[in-house]
Design an enzyme around this catalytic site. Structure first.
Site, PDB file in Angstrom:
ATOM      1  NE  ARG A 144      -9.109   8.516   4.593  1.00 40.45           N
ATOM      2  CZ  ARG A 144      -9.288   7.604   5.552  1.00 40.45           C
ATOM      3  NH1 ARG A 144      -8.473   6.578   5.651  1.00 40.45           N
ATOM      4  NH2 ARG A 144     -10.246   7.725   6.418  1.00 40.45           N
ATOM      5  CD  GLU A 170      -7.161  -0.072   1.193  1.00 39.29           C
ATOM      6  OE1 GLU A 170      -7.343   0.985   1.839  1.00 39.29           O
ATOM      7  OE2 GLU A 170      -6.337  -0.917   1.524  1.00 39.29           O
ATOM      8  CB  THR A 200      -5.549   4.738   9.810  1.00 39.87           C
ATOM      9  OG1 THR A 200      -5.447   3.656   8.868  1.00 39.87           O
ATOM     10  CG2 THR A 200      -5.617   4.160  11.214  1.00 39.87           C
ATOM     11  CB  THR A 201      -9.361   1.968   7.493  1.00 38.18           C
ATOM     12  OG1 THR A 201      -8.999   2.719   6.346  1.00 38.18           O
ATOM     13  CG2 THR A 201     -10.696   1.311   7.270  1.00 38.18           C
ATOM     14  N   GLY A 246       1.233  -1.373   4.353  1.00 36.59           N
ATOM     15  CA  GLY A 246       1.612  -0.055   3.885  1.00 36.59           C
ATOM     16  C   GLY A 246       2.445   0.744   4.850  1.00 36.59           C
ATOM     17  CG  HIS A 247       1.967   3.738   8.755  1.00 32.48           C
ATOM     18  ND1 HIS A 247       2.683   3.499   9.902  1.00 32.48           N
ATOM     19  CD2 HIS A 247       1.888   5.077   8.625  1.00 32.48           C
ATOM     20  CE1 HIS A 247       3.018   4.652  10.454  1.00 32.48           C
ATOM     21  NE2 HIS A 247       2.546   5.626   9.704  1.00 32.48           N
ATOM     22  NE  ARG A 294      -7.386  11.562   5.576  1.00 29.91           N
ATOM     23  CZ  ARG A 294      -7.922  11.043   6.687  1.00 29.91           C
ATOM     24  NH1 ARG A 294      -7.185  10.307   7.500  1.00 29.91           N
ATOM     25  NH2 ARG A 294      -9.164  11.283   7.009  1.00 29.91           N
ATOM     26  CG  HIS A 295      -3.413   9.004   1.623  1.00 28.93           C
ATOM     27  ND1 HIS A 295      -4.287   8.335   0.794  1.00 28.93           N
ATOM     28  CD2 HIS A 295      -3.646   8.543   2.882  1.00 28.93           C
ATOM     29  CE1 HIS A 295      -5.012   7.499   1.523  1.00 28.93           C
ATOM     30  NE2 HIS A 295      -4.668   7.614   2.795  1.00 28.93           N
ATOM     31  NE  ARG A 303       7.854  21.229   3.299  1.00 30.85           N
ATOM     32  CZ  ARG A 303       9.146  21.494   3.495  1.00 30.85           C
ATOM     33  NH1 ARG A 303       9.955  21.649   2.473  1.00 30.85           N
ATOM     34  NH2 ARG A 303       9.609  21.571   4.707  1.00 30.85           N
ATOM     35  CG  HIS A 333      -5.277  -1.477   9.445  1.00 28.17           C
ATOM     36  ND1 HIS A 333      -4.817  -0.878  10.590  1.00 28.17           N
ATOM     37  CD2 HIS A 333      -5.783  -0.490   8.681  1.00 28.17           C
ATOM     38  CE1 HIS A 333      -5.064   0.413  10.519  1.00 28.17           C
ATOM     39  NE2 HIS A 333      -5.640   0.683   9.371  1.00 28.17           N
ATOM     40  N   GLY A 334      -1.777  -2.481   9.885  1.00 29.42           N
ATOM     41  CA  GLY A 334      -0.873  -2.383  11.030  1.00 29.42           C
ATOM     42  C   GLY A 334       0.230  -3.430  11.062  1.00 29.42           C
ATOM     43  CG  HIS A 356      -8.143   4.267   1.135  1.00 28.12           C
ATOM     44  ND1 HIS A 356      -8.273   4.159   2.493  1.00 28.12           N
ATOM     45  CD2 HIS A 356      -9.355   4.659   0.676  1.00 28.12           C
ATOM     46  CE1 HIS A 356      -9.515   4.468   2.848  1.00 28.12           C
ATOM     47  NE2 HIS A 356     -10.185   4.789   1.768  1.00 28.12           N
ATOM     48  CG  ASN A 379      -1.829   1.129   1.339  1.00 27.10           C
ATOM     49  OD1 ASN A 379      -1.439   2.256   1.058  1.00 27.10           O
ATOM     50  ND2 ASN A 379      -3.059   0.894   1.737  1.00 27.10           N
ATOM     51  CG  ASP A 428      -3.054   4.647   0.785  1.00 28.20           C
ATOM     52  OD1 ASP A 428      -3.124   4.505  -0.434  1.00 28.20           O
ATOM     53  OD2 ASP A 428      -3.891   4.186   1.595  1.00 28.20           O
ATOM     54  CG  HIS A 429       0.810   6.315   4.760  1.00 24.52           C
ATOM     55  ND1 HIS A 429      -0.089   7.331   5.019  1.00 24.52           N
ATOM     56  CD2 HIS A 429       0.221   5.176   5.197  1.00 24.52           C
ATOM     57  CE1 HIS A 429      -1.164   6.819   5.608  1.00 24.52           C
ATOM     58  NE2 HIS A 429      -0.993   5.524   5.723  1.00 24.52           N
ATOM     59  CD  GLU A 472      -7.072  -6.187   3.127  1.00 27.10           C
ATOM     60  OE1 GLU A 472      -7.162  -6.211   1.889  1.00 27.10           O
ATOM     61  OE2 GLU A 472      -6.330  -5.397   3.742  1.00 27.10           O
TER      62      GLU A 472
HETATM   63  N1  PXP Z   1      -5.875  -3.063   4.231  1.00 30.39           N
HETATM   64  C1  PXP Z   1      -6.813  -2.087   4.274  1.00 30.39           C
HETATM   65  C2  PXP Z   1      -8.198  -2.419   3.848  1.00 30.39           C
HETATM   66  C3  PXP Z   1      -6.476  -0.785   4.679  1.00 30.39           C
HETATM   67  O1  PXP Z   1      -7.416   0.173   4.713  1.00 30.39           O
HETATM   68  C4  PXP Z   1      -5.138  -0.499   5.021  1.00 30.39           C
HETATM   69  C5  PXP Z   1      -4.753   0.884   5.430  1.00 30.39           C
HETATM   70  O2  PXP Z   1      -5.011   1.763   4.421  1.00 30.39           O
HETATM   71  C6  PXP Z   1      -4.204  -1.546   4.935  1.00 30.39           C
HETATM   72  C7  PXP Z   1      -4.598  -2.811   4.567  1.00 30.39           C
HETATM   73  C8  PXP Z   1      -2.769  -1.315   5.234  1.00 30.39           C
HETATM   74  O3  PXP Z   1      -2.589  -0.951   6.549  1.00 30.39           O
HETATM   75  P1  PXP Z   1      -1.189  -0.382   7.017  1.00 30.39           P
HETATM   76  O4  PXP Z   1      -0.938   0.851   6.230  1.00 30.39           O
HETATM   77  O5  PXP Z   1      -1.386  -0.153   8.461  1.00 30.39           O
HETATM   78  O6  PXP Z   1      -0.168  -1.468   6.712  1.00 30.39           O
END
Ligand code: PXP
Length: 256
Positions: free
Chosen positions: A49, A74, A104-105, A220-221, A53-54, A22, A198-199, A47, A11, A13-14, A155
């Site tokens: 949103r 997403e 976050t979600t 992702g993060h 935001r990203h 910036r 997630h996480g 994702h 992912n 996004d970040h 998921e």
């Molecule tokens: N899966 C879904 C559905 C998510 O919304 C996210 C966060 O955007 C992730 C996975 C990835 O989570 P993380 O960025 O915490 O790894």
């Protein structure tokens, strides 16, 4: 099942979060996506949103046009996002809950209470050839509702499991691992493909990667954060290695 390749969706996004700090073009999420693929990502997740935001609409267009691996888009179940998905036809859409004020979600989709709302979104996406994934809490009612909705994929939300790990709460961690494992088993038995995410971090990925029903992790993060210290390629390669090692040790469960 257990020996199958466990896919990694990265992912990005970040990368866009940092770029947007910036307002320019650097760092470019598409460049990160190409690098992620080179480092072993099987797919890219982004994702879009509601508040942008990203990831931006332009990012989605470029990802869809230029990526050499499947795009997992997403999105919240809104008419605006549905129109964007149908215009770009990503490989898969993962429907996620979205609250404007959240960082976050935060939880899974309310598939039980929201079934009536979600049904036309699932159908329209599937009718266009897009695989539909529902981001759900690991519980029986959510899995059963996802099956009734005709989702291709669920998921499983690993956020609480990762929080218990951060708190060093052994009993809570065992409870969350069992909950995820049971939901994975139920979804697989219902004929639904199982993803999780997630996480997840280097420390928490192993127990999830060992679950034989899980075929894809979306991360992702942590990877983008780790890239600050080691570079994105090495961070992804290390995650891939941990996933593969855990997978190699996975025990095959007899299908029910
Ligand atoms: N899966 C879904 C559905 C998510 O919304 C996210 C966060 O955007 C992730 C996975 C990835 O989570 P993380 O960025 O915490 O790894």
């Amino acid at each position: 099942m257990a020996g199958h390749h466990l896919r990694l969706g990265v992912n990005i996004d970040h990368v866009a979060t940092i770029r947007n700090a910036r307002g320019g073009r650097h760092p470019d999420p598409l460049r990160a996506a190409h690098l992620a693929v080179e480092a072993g990502a099987d797919g890219i997740t982004a994702h879009l949103r509601e508040d942008r935001r990203h990831i931006s609409d332009h990012d989605i267009r470029r990802l869809k046009d230029e990526l050499t691996r499947p795009l997992n888009f997403e999105m919240a179940a809104t008419h605006e996002m549905l129109a964007i998905a149908l215009a770009h036809l990503p490989n898969a859409c993962c429907l996620v809950p979205e609250k404007r004020e959240e960082r976050t979600t935060e939880g899974g989709l309310d598939v039980v209470g929201g079934m009536h709302h979600l049904r036309p979104f699932v159908h329209k996406l599937r009718d266009s050839g897009i695989r539909v994934s529902l981001f759900i809490e690991a519980d029986k009612a959510a899995v059963e509702a996802s099956a009734r909705l005709g989702a291709d994929i669920v998921e499983l939300h690993t956020g609480t499991y990762c929080e218990r790990a951060l708190e060093n709460d052994g009993a809570g961690l065992a409870r969350e691992t069992a909950r995820l494992s049971e939901a994975a088993r139920l979804a697989h038995a219902a004929g639904i493909e199982v993803h999780a995410g997630h996480g997840l971090t280097f420390n928490t990925v192993g127990a999830i990667a060992r679950m034989p029903e899980v075929v894809e992790l979306n991360i992702g993060h942590f990877l983008i954060g780790e890239a600050i210290f080691s570079g994105l390629g090495p961070a992804i390669r290390h995650m891939r290695q941990l996933m593969d090692e855990a997978r190699a040790g996975a025990t095959t469960r007899v299908a029910v």
